[in-house]
Design a protein around this motif. Sequence first.
Motif, PDB file in Angstrom:
ATOM      1  N   THR A 239      83.711   0.657  63.791  1.00 17.03           N
ATOM      2  CA  THR A 239      82.321   1.114  63.903  1.00 17.03           C
ATOM      3  C   THR A 239      81.413   0.344  62.946  1.00 17.03           C
ATOM      4  N   GLU A 240      81.899   0.072  61.743  1.00 14.64           N
ATOM      5  CA  GLU A 240      81.096  -0.706  60.790  1.00 14.64           C
ATOM      6  C   GLU A 240      80.877  -2.131  61.301  1.00 14.64           C
ATOM      7  N   ARG A 243      78.352  -2.055  64.109  1.00 17.01           N
ATOM      8  CA  ARG A 243      77.001  -1.843  63.571  1.00 17.01           C
ATOM      9  C   ARG A 243      76.399  -3.167  63.101  1.00 17.01           C
ATOM     10  N   LEU A 250      74.487   3.590  63.181  1.00 18.04           N
ATOM     11  CA  LEU A 250      75.821   4.196  63.152  1.00 18.04           C
ATOM     12  C   LEU A 250      75.687   5.671  62.804  1.00 18.04           C
ATOM     13  N   ASP A 300      80.737   7.511  65.734  1.00 16.26           N
ATOM     14  CA  ASP A 300      82.126   7.731  65.321  1.00 16.26           C
ATOM     15  C   ASP A 300      82.505   9.163  65.685  1.00 16.26           C
TER      16      ASP A 300
END
Length: 418
Positions: A239-240, A243, A250, A300
Amino acid sequence: MAKHAKSLLSRWSSRVFLVEVDEKPLYFRLQARHGGERAPQVFGQLRQEDRCFSVLVCTGDRIKGAKFYPQLRDKLSKELPPGCDLTTMGSFLPRVRDSFIRGYFLKSSAEYSAHVERLLRDLVRREPLLVCSYAAGGGGGQAWTQRLWSPSEDETVSDYFVVSSDEPECHPSALSMINNDVFYSFEEARDVFRKCGDVIPEAASVLEMLPGSAGVSQKPLFPVVVLEGLDATGKTTLTESLRETLGAALLRSPPDCLSPWRALFDREPPLIRRAFYALGNYITAQQIAQEGMKTPVIVDRFWHSTAAYAIATATGGPVSNLPGEGSEVYSWPGDLLRPSLVLLLTLDAEERKRRLKDRGLEKTDEEQKLDCNQLFRLRVEEAYRRISGPPCVTVDASPSADKVLQQTLLLIRSNCHL
């Protein structure tokens, strides 16, 4: 309780009972006459002089019932004499929604049966319970009878023989799963929190965080991509990376604003705990709607996680106990924002355990259950796959983080036109 008990008693002889033994439900039903059938399996290893008891929670107050059920187990565990066997059980009307009730099944040797009966007589006078006793009625222990203890002095309840019952198509807890284990509307989840404020003061603080309604005024202009998967499958890393690569916002569910109360509600019974996570999804949906007007959004975890864990926990046993594919329990809530794409990260069980160990983080109760209970993990993974509207697209998370990122970007660009 009296009104609720009477509604149950009116169809008592039509109910089916199940006792969980090593996560395998054993079923039996009632009939007025014995036709020479063998005793149900749950009674098979008992001596003729032994006694059994069932204790079912019976209240029309969902909050009270949810709180009392685990308290009852603690009380029975502490006060039952040594050697008594205590396991979970339930009862239901076949194919009748909201008919499933929970309780416990006790096996007692003859020497302790009087002690157990005194304990239960005292409990049933003070608590919302329906108690039955079971005894062998002759025939070499093959004929067992159930006697339902009268909830009031002016009622007479008949004895019934207990006989084996066919296993239903899926675990009967599915009959009462909707808006109890899995929530399908904002109003239903919020109603639980409004009603539990008297016993959980912190519920008021959660209510203050909620939007006025579930609806969002406009559909996001930019794609919304949800990342799902068990812990240690690489969601946080991915997810990071997404982003940064996509210049996306996020978000997480439950949202950060609920963090002060998460540990508290994780300790609550399923009805309240699941309502907490459902409300978190609706708060996150409002955040998605706002951010999605300006930029792509990566989330997330969202509703898939909330539903998959709840369904897997409620059913127990093998994957075959889950509600069948296409069941309404897998349907996306009608009032919850739908993401553009949902990606489910999957990983070999042993590799996931290794990653968890390397992280050295404290595990939740459900995460510990995933580690030690393969059946639970399989149910969670299958529940993820069965959820529809939108379905999960599976991503193999075993390659390097960079390869998983590239694979994910291809899926996003092909499905979301980024």
